[in-house]
Design a protein around this motif. Structure first.
Motif, short mmCIF file in Angstrom:
data_model
loop_
_atom_site.label_atom_id
_atom_site.label_comp_id
_atom_site.label_asym_id
_atom_site.label_seq_id
_atom_site.Cartn_x
_atom_site.Cartn_y
_atom_site.Cartn_z
N LYS A 108 0.82 -1.22 0.04
CA LYS A 108 -0.14 0.22 0.05
C LYS A 108 0.80 1.07 -0.01
CE LYS A 108 -4.04 1.96 2.36
NZ LYS A 108 -4.65 2.08 1.14
N GLY A 109 0.83 2.14 -0.75
CA GLY A 109 1.17 3.61 -1.11
C GLY A 109 2.52 3.61 -1.27
N GLU A 110 3.38 2.38 -1.26
CA GLU A 110 4.91 2.46 -1.53
C GLU A 110 5.43 2.55 -3.08
OE1 GLU A 110 6.23 -0.76 0.66
OE2 GLU A 110 6.22 0.10 2.50
N GLY A 111 4.41 2.37 -3.89
CA GLY A 111 4.94 2.31 -5.43
C GLY A 111 3.69 2.80 -6.39
N ILE A 112 4.22 2.90 -7.63
CA ILE A 112 3.14 2.92 -8.59
C ILE A 112 2.67 1.54 -9.22
CG2 ILE A 112 2.99 3.80 -11.04
CD1 ILE A 112 5.09 5.89 -10.38
N TRP A 113 1.34 1.32 -9.24
CA TRP A 113 0.81 -0.06 -9.49
C TRP A 113 -0.16 0.39 -10.31
CZ3 TRP A 113 4.77 -1.39 -7.04
CH2 TRP A 113 4.95 -1.29 -5.81
N MET A 114 0.38 0.02 -11.51
CA MET A 114 -0.60 1.09 -12.79
C MET A 114 -0.75 0.12 -14.11
SD MET A 114 0.31 4.61 -14.44
CE MET A 114 1.69 4.50 -15.20
N SER A 115 -1.79 0.26 -14.60
CA SER A 115 -2.07 -0.60 -16.18
C SER A 115 -2.61 0.36 -17.07
CB SER A 115 -2.96 -1.87 -16.01
OG SER A 115 -2.43 -2.64 -15.26
N GLN A 146 9.62 2.68 -0.53
CA GLN A 146 10.10 1.61 0.18
C GLN A 146 11.50 2.02 0.74
OE1 GLN A 146 9.04 1.03 -2.87
NE2 GLN A 146 7.92 -0.96 -3.07
N ASP A 147 11.66 1.74 2.21
CA ASP A 147 12.96 1.34 2.52
C ASP A 147 13.42 0.27 2.23
OD1 ASP A 147 13.07 3.91 3.88
OD2 ASP A 147 11.67 3.17 5.57
N GLY A 148 14.51 -0.09 1.91
CA GLY A 148 14.99 -1.39 1.53
C GLY A 148 14.93 -2.59 2.49
N SER A 149 14.79 -2.19 3.95
CA SER A 149 14.48 -3.34 4.63
C SER A 149 12.88 -3.78 4.70
CB SER A 149 14.69 -3.16 6.04
OG SER A 149 13.83 -1.95 6.40
N GLU A 177 15.29 4.46 -2.10
CA GLU A 177 16.50 3.83 -1.51
C GLU A 177 17.83 4.74 -2.22
OE1 GLU A 177 18.02 1.09 0.50
OE2 GLU A 177 16.44 2.16 1.65
N SER A 178 17.35 5.11 -3.77
CA SER A 178 18.30 5.68 -4.55
C SER A 178 18.94 6.98 -4.28
CB SER A 178 18.14 5.32 -5.85
OG SER A 178 17.66 4.09 -6.26
N THR A 179 17.86 7.48 -3.94
CA THR A 179 17.81 9.06 -4.05
C THR A 179 17.81 9.63 -2.43
OG1 THR A 179 15.41 9.53 -3.93
CG2 THR A 179 16.58 9.45 -5.92
N GLY A 180 17.31 8.88 -1.40
CA GLY A 180 17.64 9.31 -0.19
C GLY A 180 16.50 10.10 0.41
N HIS A 181 15.27 10.27 -0.47
CA HIS A 181 14.20 10.82 0.10
C HIS A 181 12.77 10.22 -0.62
CE1 HIS A 181 13.77 13.48 -3.47
NE2 HIS A 181 14.91 13.30 -3.78
N ALA A 182 11.72 10.62 0.08
CA ALA A 182 10.35 10.12 -0.57
C ALA A 182 10.05 10.93 -1.78
CB ALA A 182 9.37 10.23 0.59
N TRP A 183 9.17 10.36 -2.45
CA TRP A 183 8.70 10.88 -3.91
C TRP A 183 7.25 11.07 -3.77
CZ3 TRP A 183 11.65 12.86 -7.73
CH2 TRP A 183 13.01 12.72 -7.60
#
Ligand code: BTX
Length: 331
Positions: free
Chosen positions: A132-139, A216-219, A234-240
């Protein structure tokens, strides 16, 4: 209904510093003051904070951070992509909804977005972790005027869209691992699943599924993928901001698709190869029959990977296991 709401949001957004009276809104939108009030309540449910001051009117105080059909469409600078957009809090898979809508005649450019998928799908019946809310899930539903054999071009196109959005917006260095994984620092940040309904010589529709790990945090990744998955955060160090990122993807997708219609596959091929993982490098390849070393050269219009063998001969691969090498992606 939706367009009145969009007009209302526009009016409020364009007058952020001031109040607009209920009467003014009712005049401009040509609806009753009770209808204005009902729309305001709906916007609040979508997460907008609205101040209603007696005798002054209404004013937006803050935009929602939650994703909704309204927030996705507000500020979406496209001509046809996402003009029909369906947002869900929770689904099994946005792909399944994509197929249902396409069968009911949903137009080219229809977009389905979910906050969470319970049965997110990868390729070959693999699963896709979509919390939930951690990524883009889209079609996205597309109705290209293409033969079924050309469908892989759309998948490759989608990969170039995601790579470019990540590179520009995230200021990271994404790479596309053949056929369709988006990697950052050798870890998978995004995947694409293309499913199509076709007749012998004509595609009826394509549902192209995009999964992108954003906040997501890597863990937080499950144990089985933690070592090979990453997120933009994880790659940029901040939320998007997921809404803005989706809008950027849809806009870039529309533009790239139009370039593809005008100029054909060549520009897509060049962009894909620019971002191609291990292109011009030597890797170990294995099929059911043999295992050998070869250099990755690029992609073909039919989605094949072109390789150069040690004897200088060129070959097209449609499916093969690739050992991506030291420090490389682990399949
Ligand atoms: P794929 O088959 O290339 O990748 C699936 C594999 O990737 C899994 O077996 C697992 O090892 C790994 N994996 C699973 N979840 C994640 C994740 N969140 N991040 C990184 N690696 C992961 C790629 O398939 C295609 C994925 C498409 C997903 C979208 S989301 C919206 C749409 N709806 C849906 O059900 N699928 C698509």
């Amino acid at each position: 209904m939706a367009s009145t709401r969009m007009k209302l949001i526009n009016l409020l957004e364009n007058n952020r510093a001031e109040y607009i009276s209920g009467q003014e809104l009712s005049n401009q939108l040509d609806i009753s003051r009770t209808a204005v009030w009902k729309h305001m309540k709906q916007l609040e449910l979508d997460g907008y904070q609205i101040e209603a001051a007696p005798r002054k009117g209404y004013r937006i105080i803050s935009n929602p951070d939650k994703v909704s059909q309204n927030t996705l469409q507000w500020g979406l600078e496209t001509k046809w992509m996402g003009k029909h957009l369906h947002h869900y809090d929770q689904v099994n898979s946005t792909q399944d909804i994509g197929h249902e809508l396409a069968k009911e005649g949903a137009p080219h450019g229809t977009v389905i977005v979910a906050d969470e998928q319970l049965k997110g799908k990868g390729r070959k019946a693999r699963s896709w972790h979509s919390k939930k809310g951690e990524g883009i899930w889209m079609s996205i539903i597309l109705r290209p005027d293409l033969a079924p054999v050309q469908a892989p071009q759309i998948t490759l196109l989608a990969a170039t869209v995601l790579a470019q959005v990540l590179a520009v917006e995230g200021d990271v260095e994404p790479q596309i691992k053949w056929p369709n994984d988006l990697l950052i620092d050798h870890k998978k940040v995004s995947g694409i699943l293309t499913e199509m309904q076709a007749e012998q010589d004509h595609i009826q529709y394509i549902v192209i599924g995009i999964g992108m790990n954003v906040n997501q945090d890597g863990s937080k990744f499950p144990d089985d993928i933690r070592y090979k998955a990453s997120s933009l955060k994880e790659s940029t160090g901040h939320a998007w901001d997921i809404t803005k990122l989706i809008q950027k993807i849809l806009k870039k997708f529309e533009h790239t698709y139009e370039v593809f219609l005008k100029e054909g596959f060549k520009p897509i091929k060049l962009t894909w190869e620019h971002y191609g993982y291990r292109i011009d490098e030597t890797v170990t390849i294995s099929t059911m029959k043999k295992k050998w070393k070869a250099t990755l050269v690029g992609i073909e219009a039919d989605g094949a990977l072109q390789i150069r063998n040690e004897d200088g001969s060129h070959e097209k691969l449609y499916s093969a296991e690739i050992e991506w090498g030291e420090g490389g992606y682990h399949a």
